[in-house]
Design a protein around this motif. Structure first.
Motif, short mmCIF file in Angstrom:
data_model
loop_
_atom_site.label_atom_id
_atom_site.label_comp_id
_atom_site.label_asym_id
_atom_site.label_seq_id
_atom_site.Cartn_x
_atom_site.Cartn_y
_atom_site.Cartn_z
N UNK A 52 0.75 -1.15 0.12
CA UNK A 52 -0.01 -0.13 -0.04
C UNK A 52 0.90 1.22 0.06
N UNK A 53 0.55 2.15 -0.90
CA UNK A 53 1.40 3.44 -1.16
C UNK A 53 1.18 4.22 0.16
N UNK A 54 1.95 5.17 0.53
CA UNK A 54 1.92 6.23 1.53
C UNK A 54 0.69 7.13 1.14
N UNK A 55 0.02 7.74 1.91
CA UNK A 55 -1.34 8.29 1.74
C UNK A 55 -0.85 9.61 0.73
N UNK A 56 0.10 9.98 0.80
CA UNK A 56 0.71 11.19 0.19
C UNK A 56 0.78 10.85 -1.46
N UNK A 57 0.76 9.82 -1.81
CA UNK A 57 1.08 9.18 -2.98
C UNK A 57 -0.19 8.56 -3.81
N UNK A 58 -0.50 8.60 -4.97
CA UNK A 58 -1.32 7.94 -5.82
C UNK A 58 -0.64 7.62 -7.13
N UNK A 59 -1.37 6.42 -7.90
CA UNK A 59 -0.85 6.17 -9.04
C UNK A 59 -1.90 6.23 -10.47
N UNK A 60 -1.30 7.18 -11.32
CA UNK A 60 -2.10 7.40 -12.39
C UNK A 60 -2.21 6.40 -13.37
N UNK A 61 -2.70 6.53 -14.59
CA UNK A 61 -3.04 5.44 -15.63
C UNK A 61 -4.27 4.84 -15.75
N UNK A 62 -4.41 4.11 -16.76
CA UNK A 62 -5.56 3.54 -17.10
C UNK A 62 -6.27 2.43 -16.49
N UNK A 63 -7.48 2.29 -16.20
CA UNK A 63 -8.04 1.15 -15.48
C UNK A 63 -8.79 0.24 -16.55
N UNK A 64 -8.73 -1.12 -16.20
CA UNK A 64 -9.28 -1.93 -16.97
C UNK A 64 -10.46 -2.64 -16.39
N UNK A 65 -10.84 -2.28 -15.13
CA UNK A 65 -12.05 -2.66 -14.30
C UNK A 65 -12.51 -1.50 -13.33
N UNK A 66 -13.65 -1.19 -13.13
CA UNK A 66 -13.94 -0.37 -12.15
C UNK A 66 -15.13 -0.93 -11.45
N UNK A 67 -15.09 -0.98 -10.29
CA UNK A 67 -16.06 -1.75 -9.32
C UNK A 67 -16.76 -0.77 -8.37
N UNK A 68 -18.04 -0.64 -8.17
CA UNK A 68 -18.62 0.39 -7.31
C UNK A 68 -18.59 -0.27 -5.97
N UNK A 69 -18.84 0.78 -4.89
CA UNK A 69 -19.03 0.31 -3.54
C UNK A 69 -17.73 -0.46 -2.92
N UNK A 70 -18.07 -1.08 -1.67
CA UNK A 70 -16.97 -1.91 -1.15
C UNK A 70 -16.02 -1.06 -0.35
N UNK A 71 -14.95 -1.71 0.16
CA UNK A 71 -14.00 -1.06 0.96
C UNK A 71 -12.58 -1.13 0.55
N UNK A 72 -11.66 -0.30 1.37
CA UNK A 72 -10.22 -0.37 0.80
C UNK A 72 -10.01 -1.98 1.11
N UNK A 73 -10.17 -2.50 1.76
CA UNK A 73 -9.73 -4.09 1.95
C UNK A 73 -10.71 -4.80 0.89
#
Length: 504
Positions: A52-73
């Motif tokens: 898991x990246x530090x909260x100060x970071x994020x990863x850009x890029x194209x998604x191949x799947x997107x799922x609504x709802x749920x949790x981080x786990x």
């Protein structure tokens, strides 16, 4: 890629039902999918490592799947269960999620992280399929720091200087110049591109950018002297252990005779062993060197890795009158390596007497200082995972910091010698970066950052982190990390990245 995506697509419905326990099917097609996906699911559960990246970071890029709802786990589990997933982004309920109350986005590649402008609403990470779960990786035996809560590595500032080289110990001289000692490199136009074992550079730049590296001396130690001093066992190979600028204006470097593939310890073969070390000095900014400043066997055995602890410009920020030295070493047999050591010993000497071996003292288990190095006791331990660490003193934070590196087999999580793993697999092992802090060079130490795998460009394991004092901010909360990576990696260079330190 395509095969993994196909398996992931075929097994996705099966994986989704496995949360309720074992499943069965009454159709031939369903039975075949269950037969295929059930062992795959079990394998993925035990052989997927999520970082898991530090909260100060994020990863850009194209998604191949997107799922609504749920949790981080849920998002982490979904990425780990899908062989096609290399990275993920989880957006908690917010206007930016774009797909309902929460959103899990899966990516087929893991782009380098960038600064997170969305705050805690977005968390990202990577999944390594077929890699040991994090718990199988060697864990440093130290508590978390309550002084430095974490760091964030600003990959947007990462800079590959284009100057090739293996390790880059640094020094900030009394005249304001910054220097580095490179090794194992080839430079355009030099002797038809032949290898240079060790060379001296002046570095110009600032806290966010390296402007120029200028070669001042391509061979501080001549090849003929290397062959005479190091002999056949080393193959004529030398490395700098550490370099430091002394208060009187001299520059000091440790020169090591190296054996690149050592098997003295049959339980942990293939490490790069330091056979002996001597000290060389310069009084003209490294243009020329006294290569006989000490006996050529000045340090040996457990002391073959002298890592002088820098404290600001020419030791001007040292908290006392001593020059401290860390000695990473191995316990079986008692010798020292570039990688895979077990512990660190501590010595000290007055800077004016740094070339006098009898002037060194060593810290014993009872806290007493002894002239006899056999009384030295470990002040830091991380079995088979202690590197040739460039410990430094950060005056604004009033902390000694150990930037430690080590290597593991990515499939088992067990420590490995870099050279043995590369020789057997023709690929680099996985790297681990662990940062520790203490008010004293003898500890006690606290962990404030752990990154695994630690890679540079091309996914190659990084190593030999160094934090040049000249590029630290006045409050000590912005540092510049120098590192390298091998082999065939564009990161095999003077590679610089900004590091932000977080304190309460």
């Amino acid at each position: 890629g395509f095969c993994a995506r196909l398996v992931g697509w075929l097994c996705a419905p099966t994986f989704a039902r496995m949360g309720d326990g074992p499943i069965r099917s009454t159709t031939l097609q369903g039975a075949m999918l269950v037969a295929l996906c059930t062992p795959l699911h079990a394998a993925l559960e035990t052989n997927c490592s999520v970082a898991l990246d530090d909260v100060e970071l994020e990863r850009p890029g194209t998604d191949y799947m997107r799922v609504a709802n749920g949790t981080l786990a849920d998002c982490v589990a979904r990425c780990c269960e899908d062989p096609a997933c290399a990275a993920f982004t989880f957006s908690s309920p917010s206007p930016i999620s774009g797909c309902g109350l929460a959103c899990c986005q899966l990516k087929s590649v893991a782009p380098p992280p960038v600064r997170n402008v969305h705050g805690a609403a977005v968390r990202t990470g990577v999944a390594l399929h077929g890699v040991a779960v994090p718990g199988a990786w060697p864990v440093p035996p130290y508590p978390r720091s309550d002084f430095i809560t974490n760091i964030s590595i600003d990959w947007a500032t990462a800079q590959n200087s284009g100057v090739s080289g293996d390790t880059w110990p640094s020094a900030w001289a009394a005249d304001g110049s910054a220097y580095a000692m490179g090794c194992d490199n080839k430079q355009p136009g030099h002797a038809n591109g032949t290898m240079m074992w060790m060379n001296w550079w002046r570095v110009r730049g600032n806290a966010t950018h390296v402007d120029e590296l200028t070669l001042l001396n391509d061979s501080p130690v001549s090849n003929s002297q290397v062959r005479t001093v190091c002999g056949a066992k080393s193959g004529g190979n030398i490395k700098p252990s550490s370099v430091i600028a002394l208060p009187d204006g001299r520059l000091l470097a440790g020169v090591q005779c190296m054996e690149y593939y050592d098997s003295a310890d049959p339980s942990f073969v293939g490490r790069q062993r330091a056979l002996s070390t001597w000290l060389i000095t310069s009084t003209d900014g490294g243009k020329t060197w006294d290569t006989n400043a000490t006996d050529h066997a000045f340090f040996g055995g457990r002391l073959t890795n002298p890592m002088f602890i820098a404290a600001g410009q020419a030791q001007s920020a040292a908290p006392d009158e001593w020059l401290y030295v860390h000695f990473p070493a191995s316990s079986a047999p008692e010798t020292a390596y570039w990688d895979g050591n077990d512990y660190i010993l501590l010595g000290r000497v007055r800077p004016a007497h740094v070339l006098t071996r009898s002037a060194y003292e060593f810290r014993g288990a009872d806290g007493t200082w002894y002239g006899d190095s056999s009384m030295a006791a470990p002040v830091f331990q991380h079995r088979h995972m202690t590197g040739q660490d460039h410990t430094f003193y950060q005056p604004a934070l009033r902390r000694y910091i150990i930037p430690n590196y080590g290597f593991v087999d990515p499939h088992t999580g067990q420590p490995v010698g870099w050279h043995n793993y590369y020789k057997v697999t023709n690929t680099a092992p996985a790297g681990q970066l662990a940062l520790f802090e203490s008010q004293h060079p003898w500890g006690p130490w606290s962990l404030f950052h752990l990154e695994q795998p630690w890679n540079l460009e091309g996914g190659h394991a990084a190593y030999d982190p160094d934090f040049p004092a000249q590029w630290a901010s006045t409050d000590g909360r912005t540092l510049r990390m120098i590192s390298s990576a091998c082999c065939g990696s564009p990161g095999y260079s003077y590679h610089a990245t900004t590091v932000n330190v977080h304190c309460p």
